[in-house]
Design an enzyme around this catalytic site. Sequence first.
Site, PDB file in Angstrom:
ATOM      1  N   PRO A   1      -2.425  -5.784   2.441  1.00  0.00           N
ATOM      2  CA  PRO A   1      -2.437  -4.819   1.543  1.00  0.00           C
ATOM      3  C   PRO A   1      -1.067  -4.085   1.445  1.00  0.00           C
ATOM      4  O   PRO A   1      -0.235  -4.020   2.313  1.00  0.00           O
ATOM      5  CB  PRO A   1      -3.357  -3.744   2.263  1.00  0.00           C
ATOM      6  CG  PRO A   1      -3.129  -3.839   3.569  1.00  0.00           C
ATOM      7  CD  PRO A   1      -3.095  -5.531   3.941  1.00  0.00           C
TER       8      PRO A   1
ATOM      9  N   ALA B   1       0.954  -1.231  -1.242  1.00  0.00           N
ATOM     10  CA  ALA B   1       0.932  -0.249  -1.930  1.00  0.00           C
ATOM     11  C   ALA B   1       1.722  -0.371  -3.435  1.00  0.00           C
ATOM     12  O   ALA B   1       2.920  -0.871  -3.119  1.00  0.00           O
ATOM     13  CB  ALA B   1       1.299   1.206  -1.770  1.00  0.00           C
TER      14      ALA B   1
ATOM     15  N   GLN C   1      -8.510  -0.847   2.121  1.00  0.00           N
ATOM     16  CA  GLN C   1      -7.752  -0.037   3.085  1.00  0.00           C
ATOM     17  C   GLN C   1      -7.820   1.382   2.832  1.00  0.00           C
ATOM     18  O   GLN C   1      -7.581   1.883   1.707  1.00  0.00           O
ATOM     19  CB  GLN C   1      -6.372  -0.632   3.349  1.00  0.00           C
ATOM     20  CG  GLN C   1      -5.701  -0.038   4.443  1.00  0.00           C
ATOM     21  CD  GLN C   1      -4.149  -0.589   4.596  1.00  0.00           C
ATOM     22  OE1 GLN C   1      -3.434  -0.154   3.998  1.00  0.00           O
ATOM     23  NE2 GLN C   1      -3.973  -1.323   5.707  1.00  0.00           N
TER      24      GLN C   1
ATOM     25  N   CYS D   1       1.378   1.506   8.207  1.00  0.00           N
ATOM     26  CA  CYS D   1       2.535   2.017   7.226  1.00  0.00           C
ATOM     27  C   CYS D   1       3.621   2.749   7.792  1.00  0.00           C
ATOM     28  O   CYS D   1       3.322   3.840   8.536  1.00  0.00           O
ATOM     29  CB  CYS D   1       1.733   2.613   6.081  1.00  0.00           C
ATOM     30  SG  CYS D   1       3.056   3.026   4.857  1.00  0.00           S
TER      31      CYS D   1
ATOM     32  N   LYS E   1      -5.285  -1.882  11.230  1.00  0.00           N
ATOM     33  CA  LYS E   1      -4.058  -2.612  10.844  1.00  0.00           C
ATOM     34  C   LYS E   1      -3.028  -1.769  11.802  1.00  0.00           C
ATOM     35  O   LYS E   1      -2.827  -0.293  11.484  1.00  0.00           O
ATOM     36  CB  LYS E   1      -3.439  -2.693   9.392  1.00  0.00           C
ATOM     37  CG  LYS E   1      -1.908  -2.917   9.084  1.00  0.00           C
ATOM     38  CD  LYS E   1      -1.845  -4.527   9.090  1.00  0.00           C
ATOM     39  CE  LYS E   1      -0.308  -4.733   8.734  1.00  0.00           C
ATOM     40  NZ  LYS E   1       0.473  -4.471   7.456  1.00  0.00           N
TER      41      LYS E   1
ATOM     42  N   ASN F   1       1.143 -10.529  11.348  1.00  0.00           N
ATOM     43  CA  ASN F   1       1.704 -10.206  10.189  1.00  0.00           C
ATOM     44  C   ASN F   1       3.518  -9.992  10.569  1.00  0.00           C
ATOM     45  O   ASN F   1       3.963  -9.416  11.620  1.00  0.00           O
ATOM     46  CB  ASN F   1       1.256  -8.855   9.802  1.00  0.00           C
ATOM     47  CG  ASN F   1       1.862  -8.244   8.408  1.00  0.00           C
ATOM     48  OD1 ASN F   1       1.999  -7.104   8.389  1.00  0.00           O
ATOM     49  ND2 ASN F   1       2.105  -9.184   7.468  1.00  0.00           N
TER      50      ASN F   1
ATOM     51  N   ASP G   1       7.371 -11.190   8.493  1.00  0.00           N
ATOM     52  CA  ASP G   1       8.166 -12.147   8.214  1.00  0.00           C
ATOM     53  C   ASP G   1       7.808 -13.759   8.201  1.00  0.00           C
ATOM     54  O   ASP G   1       8.334 -14.615   8.499  1.00  0.00           O
ATOM     55  CB  ASP G   1       9.458 -12.252   9.459  1.00  0.00           C
ATOM     56  CG  ASP G   1      10.424 -10.863   9.562  1.00  0.00           C
ATOM     57  OD1 ASP G   1      10.009  -9.959   8.625  1.00  0.00           O
ATOM     58  OD2 ASP G   1      10.971 -10.996  10.371  1.00  0.00           O
TER      59      ASP G   1
ATOM     60  N   GLY H   1       2.699 -10.767   3.331  1.00  0.00           N
ATOM     61  CA  GLY H   1       2.694  -9.736   2.138  1.00  0.00           C
ATOM     62  C   GLY H   1       3.869  -9.928   1.390  1.00  0.00           C
ATOM     63  O   GLY H   1       3.813 -10.380   0.288  1.00  0.00           O
ATOM     64  N   ARG H   2       5.189  -9.342   1.906  1.00  0.00           N
ATOM     65  CA  ARG H   2       6.230  -9.369   0.826  1.00  0.00           C
ATOM     66  C   ARG H   2       6.706 -10.825   0.468  1.00  0.00           C
ATOM     67  O   ARG H   2       7.104 -11.029  -0.636  1.00  0.00           O
ATOM     68  CB  ARG H   2       7.386  -8.814   1.837  1.00  0.00           C
ATOM     69  CG  ARG H   2       7.491  -7.351   1.968  1.00  0.00           C
ATOM     70  CD  ARG H   2       8.581  -6.801   2.325  1.00  0.00           C
ATOM     71  NE  ARG H   2       8.516  -7.134   3.940  1.00  0.00           N
ATOM     72  CZ  ARG H   2       9.463  -7.087   4.645  1.00  0.00           C
ATOM     73  NH1 ARG H   2      10.802  -6.514   4.152  1.00  0.00           N
ATOM     74  NH2 ARG H   2       9.461  -7.464   5.922  1.00  0.00           N
TER      75      ARG H   2
END
Length: 332
Positions: free
Chosen positions: A19, A21, A73, A103, A142, A203, A205, A227-228
Amino acid sequence: MSAVRIGPYTLPNQLILAPMAGVTDRPFRALCRRLGAGMTVSEMLTSDVRLWNSRKSRLRLPHGDEPEPRSVQIAGGDPQRLAEAARRNVELGAQIVDINMGCPAKKVCNKAAGSALMRDEALVAEILRAVVAAVEVPVTLKIRTGWDRANRNGVGIARLAEQAGIAALAVHGRTRADLYGGAAEYDTIAAIKRAVSIPVFANGDIDSPEKARQVLDATGADGLLIGRAAQGRPWIFREIEHYLRTGERLPAMTTLEVEPIVLEHLAALYRFYGEELGVRIARKHVGWYLASLPDAQEFRAQFNRLDTTDAQSAHVRRFFAERHKDGEGVAA
């Protein structure tokens, strides 16, 4: 690749879209699922249901017509508000409720939510028990490895989670103090995996098929959150899945293959958000798609000045047509 279960749900593979944002909205989740993600998780929703009347929250709320399992989430620091938010999301179609304690953003942590919660293990335990008791669907969590490098308490939090009935745990390999800087570390994730029997997802890299294999081997994790690395490259799930299954890399995506994905994504954004908002949100996604392509800087500057859906779509087609004609470019 071993099967991953979250409660009654067996995922088709070990790869989950993390997730994010402002990123993992419904159009992006659908695209990542089509391109190989075994599950996606919605953007973070505040646990304060009084704030759900905002346009941002309204766009994030309906869940019923998405592919299963639908994971949503929530974030907050009050056990009863989080429990109520979980109940309301289940009523709206959520099949898995994910609690955000990972976060690192100041605006979240300053409200004693996100990774700030890891400083108060008693409150963590109270929140987890309240949310698990509030709903009949699986609840996941998470976290980060800790608050800072001197306080890596991820193993303790993981044990609290298992005791509270959490169905699966995702761990970002940085502390809150690290934000997204430096390199993720995986030793703490490995220690967490050894400490609990619930599924653990690593999670941080994971940006290539080879790195995915390395992280799974280093941590013993049951799966990966990505993610990224999926921003502008949603096909990374297909690439990693193929590599984990076969040990071989898929050929790099060509611009001929990338163009229809970009146009599909833009069309979905326009349908979901409408013209004005869709055009604005399209700008960041197109920037990510083209970040790895040569000579795209001027195109991106021009694209960001366009204010209609038709103009944006036409501009993307022209950009790719020039590269197809010249035989240029292979997407990373």
